[in-house]
Design an enzyme around this catalytic site. Sequence first.
Site, short mmCIF file in Angstrom:
data_model
loop_
_atom_site.label_atom_id
_atom_site.label_comp_id
_atom_site.label_asym_id
_atom_site.label_seq_id
_atom_site.Cartn_x
_atom_site.Cartn_y
_atom_site.Cartn_z
N LYS A 124 0.78 -1.24 -0.10
CA LYS A 124 0.13 0.11 0.03
C LYS A 124 1.14 1.20 0.04
O LYS A 124 2.12 1.20 0.56
CB LYS A 124 -0.70 0.24 1.24
CG LYS A 124 -1.91 0.91 1.08
CD LYS A 124 -3.18 0.12 0.36
CE LYS A 124 -4.56 0.69 0.11
NZ LYS A 124 -5.56 -0.04 -0.28
N ASP A 164 -7.16 4.15 -4.23
CA ASP A 164 -7.69 3.96 -3.09
C ASP A 164 -8.36 5.33 -2.69
O ASP A 164 -8.65 5.99 -3.81
CB ASP A 164 -6.56 3.67 -2.00
CG ASP A 164 -7.20 2.88 -0.82
OD1 ASP A 164 -7.89 1.77 -0.57
OD2 ASP A 164 -7.46 3.72 0.33
P1 NDP Z 1 -13.02 7.62 -2.70
O1 NDP Z 1 -12.07 8.46 -2.52
O2 NDP Z 1 -13.69 7.48 -4.25
O3 NDP Z 1 -14.25 7.68 -1.65
C1 NDP Z 1 -13.90 7.62 -0.35
C2 NDP Z 1 -15.28 8.08 0.06
O4 NDP Z 1 -15.35 8.16 1.79
C3 NDP Z 1 -15.67 9.69 0.14
O5 NDP Z 1 -17.18 9.70 0.10
C4 NDP Z 1 -15.26 10.29 1.22
O6 NDP Z 1 -15.72 11.46 1.69
C5 NDP Z 1 -15.30 9.30 2.38
N1 NDP Z 1 -14.45 9.44 3.39
C6 NDP Z 1 -12.97 9.52 3.17
N2 NDP Z 1 -12.31 9.57 4.42
C7 NDP Z 1 -13.39 9.66 5.38
C8 NDP Z 1 -13.32 9.99 6.74
N3 NDP Z 1 -12.03 10.22 7.24
N4 NDP Z 1 -14.52 10.05 7.46
C9 NDP Z 1 -15.61 10.03 6.55
N5 NDP Z 1 -15.66 9.86 5.21
C10 NDP Z 1 -14.55 9.68 4.70
O7 NDP Z 1 -12.24 6.13 -2.02
P2 NDP Z 1 -12.74 4.66 -2.57
O8 NDP Z 1 -14.14 4.64 -2.53
O9 NDP Z 1 -11.91 4.05 -3.46
O10 NDP Z 1 -12.57 4.07 -1.13
C11 NDP Z 1 -13.44 3.92 -0.13
C12 NDP Z 1 -12.95 2.71 1.14
O11 NDP Z 1 -12.78 1.56 0.24
C13 NDP Z 1 -11.60 2.90 1.62
O12 NDP Z 1 -11.54 2.24 2.64
C14 NDP Z 1 -10.54 1.93 0.67
O13 NDP Z 1 -9.64 1.50 1.30
C15 NDP Z 1 -11.62 1.06 0.27
N6 NDP Z 1 -11.54 0.09 -0.76
C16 NDP Z 1 -11.25 0.64 -2.20
C17 NDP Z 1 -11.16 -0.18 -3.32
C18 NDP Z 1 -10.91 0.38 -4.51
O14 NDP Z 1 -10.67 -0.30 -5.40
N7 NDP Z 1 -11.00 1.82 -4.62
C19 NDP Z 1 -10.91 -1.59 -3.02
C20 NDP Z 1 -10.99 -1.92 -1.91
C21 NDP Z 1 -11.45 -1.32 -0.73
P3 NDP Z 1 -15.01 13.01 1.54
O15 NDP Z 1 -15.16 13.28 -0.14
O16 NDP Z 1 -15.66 13.85 2.27
O17 NDP Z 1 -13.42 12.68 1.70
O1 2IT Z 2 -7.93 -2.08 -0.73
C1 2IT Z 2 -7.81 -2.32 -1.98
O2 2IT Z 2 -7.86 -3.63 -2.03
C2 2IT Z 2 -7.47 -1.34 -2.98
N1 2IT Z 2 -7.40 -0.22 -2.73
C3 2IT Z 2 -7.47 -1.66 -4.55
C4 2IT Z 2 -5.96 -2.42 -4.70
C5 2IT Z 2 -5.84 -2.67 -6.17
O3 2IT Z 2 -4.57 -2.98 -6.30
O4 2IT Z 2 -6.39 -2.79 -6.94
#
Ligand code: NDP
Ligand code: 2IT
Length: 445
Positions: A124, A164
């Site tokens: 990461k 992420d």
């Molecule tokens: P994005 O940046 O697209 O969206 C994040 C969302 O969560 C936004 O709505 C954001 O609000 C909110 N958020 C972020 N930080 C906080 C906080 N501290 N408190 C409250 N709300 C918060 O990220 P993703 O959708 O990609 O990621 C969301 C989660 O999913 C994370 O935990 C990530 O690690 C996990 N994840 C992502 C993957 C991927 O492929 N993208 C794969 C697997 C897991 P704001 O805009 O106000 O910051």
């Molecule tokens: O938390 C996760 O699994 C991710 N943000 C996606 C990682 C990836 O390599 O696609």
Amino acid sequence: MKVKEVLDNLKQRFPNEPEYHQAVEEVLLSIEETYNAHPEFEKQNIIERICIPDRIFSFRVTWVDDRANVKTNMAFRVQHNNAIGPYKGGIRFHESVCPSILKFLAFEQTFKNALTTLPMGGAKGGSDFNPQGKSDSEIMRFCQAYILELWRHIGPETDVPAGDIGVGGREVAYMYGMYRKLAHENTGTFTGKGLEFGGSLIRPEATGYGNIYFVMNMLKRKGINDLKGQIVAISGSGNVATYTAEKVLELGGKVVTMSDSSGYIYDPNGIDTEKLTYIFDLKNNQRGRIKEYADKYGCKYVEGQRPWVEKCTIALPSATQNEIDGHDAEMLVMNGCIAVSEGANMPSTIDAVNIFLKNKILYAPGKAANAGGVSVSGLEMSQNAMKLSWPKEEVDKRLQDIMKSIHESCVKYGTEPDGFVNYVNGANIAGFMKVAKAMMAQGVL
Ligand code: NDP
Ligand code: 2IT
């Protein structure tokens, strides 16, 4: 191995890293019995070798903002474990990013990637750079500056980053562009790329869709075959949350909440496809706030709070770590929630997890439920290596098969004598065994 001893030792050697300690504790508690049934693991000190990252790059990123101010941020890449394949994991841009958060994420990623059935190790990266309010040019310059430092340490067979929090298609494209220029290669050392330059169909949707495929596998064991009548609470409104909502709607469920870091909306009529398109555009094109949804559609907006007090039957935390505490978990259970499936990484505190398990609801931890994202990243790597691209249907079918297989692994390793499936134990033991066996076979490294 005694969990307390190992944990105390890690806390002493790596103080002030609460998220890392939390993630390690959860896995150690799950695997203790299995580990101790294999004395050969202890002899090779697998436990410390699997908990402590292989290496961490830590560096300063210097960039210039639109008013010609020279800015600095701290940035990192944690390469946790590559026993089963190249390091693989996302990059996070958020002001909270620090070694503890990236170490927990890289640790979790190692076991998650092992569950996917694909050959990927865990990593990461990220920076405390806050993308909110930054112009497109500032984002581009920051991404380029980050890669100027990191590019020597990544590559298609060494370490393959992706997105992420705060890093989506736009940021991956800027980082990949700089990487390609510096490395003189087009081997696809990033996933989540645009479709025009090696990206995979379904990668943007994969984490959200995958989570719902996992939920459906859990529900089917209980004789429930669709989401009709289910009231779904989702947190977040980013990549994972929006595509989760899309799949819920497709399967007949009703989505009543979404959120961002400022607050949440509650729409008892349900966020339908048209309203979801509005949220998607608001977030991706206008970079707006979820509050604007409440203004437009005249529903409730609660500032500074999380949605878990609202009545729902399925909760899908899809924002960030530790967004469900013990009190939130009590509220969910009390309100009749039958399933919690984690789109985010470690969104539930240890207290919350214990409440879900005590009440025997269907609880899917992130390393199983959100593995669809990195799985399709793995499929993107395969397509890049073969220099071809699969149609949408093929990628989606493979994603469904992978989520089914992860569910089966959880059932295999997590079923308790009374038939209850402890998905936490299942995911942790299945992921751990694969990595541990690979490390044993390859000797002391
Ligand atoms: P994005 O940046 O697209 O969206 C994040 C969302 O969560 C936004 O709505 C954001 O609000 C909110 N958020 C972020 N930080 C906080 C906080 N501290 N408190 C409250 N709300 C918060 O990220 P993703 O959708 O990609 O990621 C969301 C989660 O999913 C994370 O935990 C990530 O690690 C996990 N994840 C992502 C993957 C991927 O492929 N993208 C794969 C697997 C897991 P704001 O805009 O106000 O910051
Ligand atoms: O938390 C996760 O699994 C991710 N943000 C996606 C990682 C990836 O390599 O696609």
